[in-house]
Design a protein around this motif. Sequence first.
Motif, short mmCIF file in Angstrom:
data_model
loop_
_atom_site.label_atom_id
_atom_site.label_comp_id
_atom_site.label_asym_id
_atom_site.label_seq_id
_atom_site.Cartn_x
_atom_site.Cartn_y
_atom_site.Cartn_z
N UNK A 162 0.82 -1.22 0.00
CA UNK A 162 0.00 0.00 0.00
C UNK A 162 0.85 1.26 0.00
N UNK A 163 2.04 1.18 0.58
CA UNK A 163 2.93 2.35 0.64
C UNK A 163 4.10 2.21 -0.33
N UNK A 164 3.89 1.46 -1.37
CA UNK A 164 4.96 1.20 -2.33
C UNK A 164 5.43 2.49 -3.00
N UNK A 165 6.75 2.64 -3.11
CA UNK A 165 7.35 3.80 -3.77
C UNK A 165 7.43 3.52 -5.28
N UNK A 166 6.55 4.16 -6.03
CA UNK A 166 6.48 3.91 -7.46
C UNK A 166 7.70 4.43 -8.22
N UNK A 167 8.46 5.36 -7.65
CA UNK A 167 9.46 6.10 -8.42
C UNK A 167 10.87 5.53 -8.36
N UNK A 168 11.11 4.52 -7.55
CA UNK A 168 12.45 4.04 -7.27
C UNK A 168 13.04 3.32 -8.49
N UNK A 169 13.93 4.00 -9.20
CA UNK A 169 14.48 3.43 -10.43
C UNK A 169 15.35 2.20 -10.16
N UNK A 170 16.06 2.20 -9.04
CA UNK A 170 16.86 1.03 -8.69
C UNK A 170 15.98 -0.19 -8.48
N UNK A 171 14.82 0.03 -7.84
CA UNK A 171 13.90 -1.09 -7.65
C UNK A 171 13.32 -1.56 -8.99
N UNK A 172 13.06 -0.61 -9.90
CA UNK A 172 12.57 -0.99 -11.22
C UNK A 172 13.53 -1.99 -11.86
N UNK A 173 14.83 -1.70 -11.78
CA UNK A 173 15.82 -2.58 -12.41
C UNK A 173 15.88 -3.93 -11.69
N UNK A 174 15.74 -3.90 -10.38
CA UNK A 174 15.71 -5.16 -9.62
C UNK A 174 14.50 -5.99 -10.01
N UNK A 175 13.38 -5.33 -10.25
CA UNK A 175 12.18 -6.06 -10.68
C UNK A 175 12.38 -6.68 -12.05
N UNK A 176 13.02 -5.95 -12.95
CA UNK A 176 13.34 -6.50 -14.27
C UNK A 176 14.24 -7.73 -14.13
N UNK A 177 15.24 -7.63 -13.25
CA UNK A 177 16.14 -8.76 -13.02
C UNK A 177 15.37 -9.99 -12.52
N UNK A 178 14.42 -9.76 -11.62
CA UNK A 178 13.60 -10.87 -11.12
C UNK A 178 12.80 -11.52 -12.24
N UNK A 179 12.21 -10.71 -13.08
CA UNK A 179 11.42 -11.24 -14.19
C UNK A 179 12.30 -12.05 -15.13
N UNK A 180 13.52 -11.58 -15.40
CA UNK A 180 14.43 -12.35 -16.26
C UNK A 180 14.74 -13.71 -15.64
N UNK A 181 14.90 -13.75 -14.31
CA UNK A 181 15.14 -15.04 -13.64
C UNK A 181 13.91 -15.94 -13.74
N UNK A 182 12.74 -15.33 -13.66
CA UNK A 182 11.52 -16.14 -13.83
C UNK A 182 11.52 -16.84 -15.19
N UNK A 183 11.98 -16.14 -16.21
CA UNK A 183 12.02 -16.74 -17.54
C UNK A 183 13.12 -17.79 -17.65
#
Length: 472
Positions: A162-183
Amino acid sequence: MSLPAALLAVALAALLAPGAGMPVGRQGSRHKLLLVSFDGFRWDYDQDVDTPNLDAMALDGVKARYMTPAFVTMTSPCHFTLVTGKYIENHGVVHNMFYNTSSKLKLPYHATLGVQRWWDNGSVPIWITAQRQGLKAGSFFFPGGNVTYQGAAVTLSRKEGALHNYKDEAEWRANVDTVMRWFTQEGLDLVTLYFGEPDSTGHRFGPESPERKAMVRQVDRTVGYLRDSIRRSGLERGLNLIVTSDHGMSAVRKQAGDLVELHRFPNFTFKDIEFELLDYGPNGLLLPKEGRLEKVYAALKDVHPRLHVYKKEDFPKSFHYASHPRITPLLMYSDPGYVIHGRLNVQFNNGEHGFDNGVLDMKTIFRAVGPSFRRGLEVEPFESVHVYELLCKLLGIVPEANDGDPSVLLPTLTSEAVGGPSTPLPTLTSEAVGGPSTLSTTTHSGSAPLPGGGPPLMTGLLVAAALLAKAA
């Protein structure tokens, strides 16, 4: 029985065996699919900001002039249209907020993301359809991806707080890394990935603000990081990438002299209202008390030139919104730039969405690149309801019944992806997909065949049965 007839009987039995109904795409090579949504990315946000990575994606693949979202142009309803191929009145996620007109319960957006009965309302999203046909699917922050549907959950999922920081660019890249691992490590075939920007910045500062332009640059950098990650993961030739959004954004006329304020209308009183859902941008839902529908309607119908009030049965059919049972007897929306204030003026955003989806500010983006897509192609505008059929085609799965037309986005695909080198590519025209102010009213059953005939199992059964009867 003769030998040919016996052989045909064996072939027929093979068709009926478990797994025979697997989609065409499961046979031989099949590409993975990543659907990425950047919330609130208006169709023209790349025109006043340098976006080299989005530009490169268009050169390497497909770009739409713009995409028309479903009405009502809100986050949850529009995202669910993308993954079901249904207009909002047909999938039932009619608002960002869960509400119950009997209990008067209303839940905010983030709480609603976890309310299973709000999403599991008879429609099955593509994650579940893909899994039922042998694939593995994931949802990272994507609206609707964290609940069960008919008892089934997405293979892997992440839900924002609920209090997620939408703007964190470092987290964006970490999320992309997670998705790549999922694949690469978890073997997923489909992932939907959601980012809450530039919507949040557009709301707070407005769509024309320097802050919004800076956020679009961040989005573009993330697209570049995403494409680089796909290459580093060895997926460039095996993964199709679609970047899109749910809706656009319009500047709010906060200082206008003709604000839409229900509490100031002379013949309207909230004492006549049993339930209300107001102060959520330019939309409103009202349940008048018993016997007071006509009174409330008369008080609101022509009270303000910027406000459009309808009885449920009279709401414009072209919006494909009002016929769902969750819609209240009275509903309304306001002109672009105007929000609807209820009991008090409590809306202070500088940017807003939820307006008529025919308004240019509500249009959004569509980019696609990968082994199945043509290169350097710009297509005419189309409705987001057609994207689901494209997703199913790319995954080689049989879609659920839906409102999309599978032929609309076939021109974005290579001839091999459409159905083989000899298959002619159709032409995408404005007439086929509807011009800027045209909404299709044709309902299409998504169980219709992909190009080339009926679903593989049904076609095989019919042919085999006919040959068997002849041989016998």
